[in-house]
Design a protein around this motif. Structure first.
Motif, PDB file in Angstrom:
ATOM      1  N   PRO A  80       0.814  -1.223   0.000  1.00 48.68           N
ATOM      2  CA  PRO A  80       0.000   0.000   0.000  1.00 48.68           C
ATOM      3  C   PRO A  80       0.843   1.267   0.000  1.00 48.68           C
ATOM      4  N   LEU A  81       2.031   1.217   0.627  1.00 51.92           N
ATOM      5  CA  LEU A  81       2.907   2.389   0.606  1.00 51.92           C
ATOM      6  C   LEU A  81       3.423   2.651  -0.807  1.00 51.92           C
ATOM      7  N   ARG A  82       3.844   1.578  -1.504  1.00 53.09           N
ATOM      8  CA  ARG A  82       4.351   1.731  -2.859  1.00 53.09           C
ATOM      9  C   ARG A  82       3.254   2.237  -3.796  1.00 53.09           C
ATOM     10  N   LYS A  83       2.017   1.801  -3.560  1.00 55.02           N
ATOM     11  CA  LYS A  83       0.916   2.194  -4.433  1.00 55.02           C
ATOM     12  C   LYS A  83       0.551   3.671  -4.268  1.00 55.02           C
ATOM     13  N   LEU A  93      -5.738 -14.293  11.209  1.00 58.17           N
ATOM     14  CA  LEU A  93      -6.576 -15.223  10.451  1.00 58.17           C
ATOM     15  C   LEU A  93      -7.748 -14.497   9.790  1.00 58.17           C
ATOM     16  N   ILE A  94      -8.306 -13.511  10.486  1.00 57.16           N
ATOM     17  CA  ILE A  94      -9.394 -12.715   9.904  1.00 57.16           C
ATOM     18  C   ILE A  94      -8.890 -11.936   8.694  1.00 57.16           C
ATOM     19  N   VAL A  95      -7.718 -11.324   8.838  1.00 61.42           N
ATOM     20  CA  VAL A  95      -7.145 -10.555   7.727  1.00 61.42           C
ATOM     21  C   VAL A  95      -6.805 -11.480   6.562  1.00 61.42           C
ATOM     22  N   ALA A  96      -6.276 -12.673   6.871  1.00 58.75           N
ATOM     23  CA  ALA A  96      -5.953 -13.630   5.800  1.00 58.75           C
ATOM     24  C   ALA A  96      -7.218 -14.058   5.056  1.00 58.75           C
ATOM     25  N   GLY A 126     -10.992 -10.771  -0.901  1.00 57.66           N
ATOM     26  CA  GLY A 126     -10.621  -9.652  -1.757  1.00 57.66           C
ATOM     27  C   GLY A 126     -10.018 -10.117  -3.064  1.00 57.66           C
ATOM     28  N   ARG A 127      -9.190 -11.158  -2.994  1.00 55.59           N
ATOM     29  CA  ARG A 127      -8.582 -11.726  -4.208  1.00 55.59           C
ATOM     30  C   ARG A 127      -9.656 -12.238  -5.159  1.00 55.59           C
ATOM     31  N   TYR A 128     -10.698 -12.842  -4.604  1.00 59.95           N
ATOM     32  CA  TYR A 128     -11.790 -13.356  -5.429  1.00 59.95           C
ATOM     33  C   TYR A 128     -12.551 -12.211  -6.088  1.00 59.95           C
ATOM     34  N   PHE A 129     -12.908 -11.181  -5.301  1.00 58.13           N
ATOM     35  CA  PHE A 129     -13.619 -10.027  -5.863  1.00 58.13           C
ATOM     36  C   PHE A 129     -12.774  -9.346  -6.935  1.00 58.13           C
ATOM     37  N   TYR A 130     -11.480  -9.236  -6.669  1.00 60.35           N
ATOM     38  CA  TYR A 130     -10.549  -8.594  -7.608  1.00 60.35           C
ATOM     39  C   TYR A 130     -10.558  -9.316  -8.957  1.00 60.35           C
ATOM     40  N   SER A 131     -10.540 -10.645  -8.903  1.00 62.82           N
ATOM     41  CA  SER A 131     -10.474 -11.439 -10.140  1.00 62.82           C
ATOM     42  C   SER A 131     -11.722 -11.280 -10.992  1.00 62.82           C
ATOM     43  N   TRP A 145     -15.045  -4.192   0.524  1.00 60.41           N
ATOM     44  CA  TRP A 145     -13.947  -4.981   1.098  1.00 60.41           C
ATOM     45  C   TRP A 145     -12.732  -4.098   1.366  1.00 60.41           C
ATOM     46  N   HIS A 146     -12.430  -3.227   0.431  1.00 59.64           N
ATOM     47  CA  HIS A 146     -11.255  -2.356   0.568  1.00 59.64           C
ATOM     48  C   HIS A 146     -11.385  -1.456   1.787  1.00 59.64           C
ATOM     49  N   VAL A 147     -12.598  -0.973   2.034  1.00 59.24           N
ATOM     50  CA  VAL A 147     -12.844  -0.100   3.189  1.00 59.24           C
ATOM     51  C   VAL A 147     -12.629  -0.868   4.490  1.00 59.24           C
TER      52      VAL A 147
END
Length: 287
Positions: free
Chosen positions: A63-66, A116-119, A125-130, A262-264
């Motif tokens: 997120p810092l690089r982005k 574990l919640i974050v994972a 998020g990966r699924y929504f992104y795809s 999800w991002h929020v």
């Protein structure tokens, strides 16, 4: 192997194999935990905790690089996204082995559950992104182009298959329903589910009309069975292509809203995990 062939391989098979390895690592860890081969206080178990924390630190760099152009010298956003996903998968595994897949003191439990919640959030998020991007690291899809492809596909079907009769009206009504705008996440989800059901009904209607046409042609003199087979193959392919595009249009807005929500939620959850990890590390070494 060409790059065109390699990219689909990387975006499908390799992530699947990596996921299977993660699942295998969890399975093995759960099976071996009663043997107490690892302890969090010393040895390899302790060092796995350190490695897990390093992976968590690496997660912050994406997120810092982005957000900061000044960091572009450390690598591209796409590269750091890959590292972010890899670290997000390996950090929980290291921490689970660090604690030997068991709960401990309150501060360690909070840190573990937070991770574990974050994972789990990352997997969602990966699924929504795809669903709204091209491939694993591709650009976001153009919703306007997706709609244009669906409308073009519907027009081609009407032009190529004049025998559709009532199916033509069903096709137009279905396409109009797909393109209805949705105002919020709840209506988007309901609309996507409704379109999926309507798509199944439309495929049955169109296939039934195709069968009627084939029966009519088979009864005609000089009918060519091979042509009927080719007709059926081409028709079914175009129907599936149209329905796939239509469902994609209906689901795009839904997944776009889910990804935004999800991002929020994911970012504050991530920083809560980092705070919990820091508190755990301080508590372990101070007391």
């Amino acid at each position: 192997m060409s790059r065109q062939a390699a990219n689909p391989l990387f975006s499908s098979i390799i992530p699947f194999l990596f996921g299977m390895l993660i699942a295998l690592a969890v399975f093995v860890g759960l099976r071996l935990r009663d043997y107490h081969l690892l302890t969090a206080e010393s040895g390899m178990g302790y060092y796995l905790g350190i490695i897990g924390c390093v992976f968590v630190g690496i997660l912050i760099l994406y997120p810092l690089r982005k957000r900061f152009r000044a960091l572009q010298a450390i690598g591209s956003v796409k590269t750091w996204f890959r590292i972010h996903m890899l670290s997000g998968s390996l950090a929980p595994i290291c921490i689970l082995y660090h604690c030997n897949f068991n709960l401990g003191a309150l501060n360690s439990n909070v840190a573990l559950i937070s991770m574990l919640i974050v994972a789990g959030s990352g997997v969602a998020g990966r699924y929504f992104y795809s669903k709204i991007h091209r491939g694993l690291y591709g650009q976001k899809e153009d919703f306007g182009k997706i709609k244009e492809e669906m409308v073009r596909s519907a027009a081609q079907m009407q032009e190529h298959w004049p025998f559709l009769e009532t199916g033509r009206q069903d096709l137009l009504a279905f396409a109009e329903d797909v393109l209805k705008p949705q105002n919020n996440l709840v209506t988007s989800i309901s609309h996507a589910m409704s379109i999926n059901r309507a798509a199944s009904r439309l495929k049955k209607t169109l296939k039934r009309q195709l069968q009627q046409e084939l029966t009519k042609r088979s009864g005609a003199s000089g009918a060519d069975p091979q042509k009927n087979i080719e007709l059926k193959t081409t028709f079914i392919r175009e129907v599936r292509q149209f329905v796939r595009r239509a469902v994609h249009v209906a689901e795009f807005g839904c997944y776009e809203r889910l990804f935004s929500l999800w991002h929020v939620l994911h970012i504050p959850l991530f920083f809560l995990m980092v705070i919990a990890a820091i508190v755990h590390i301080i508590a372990v070494h101070q007391y």
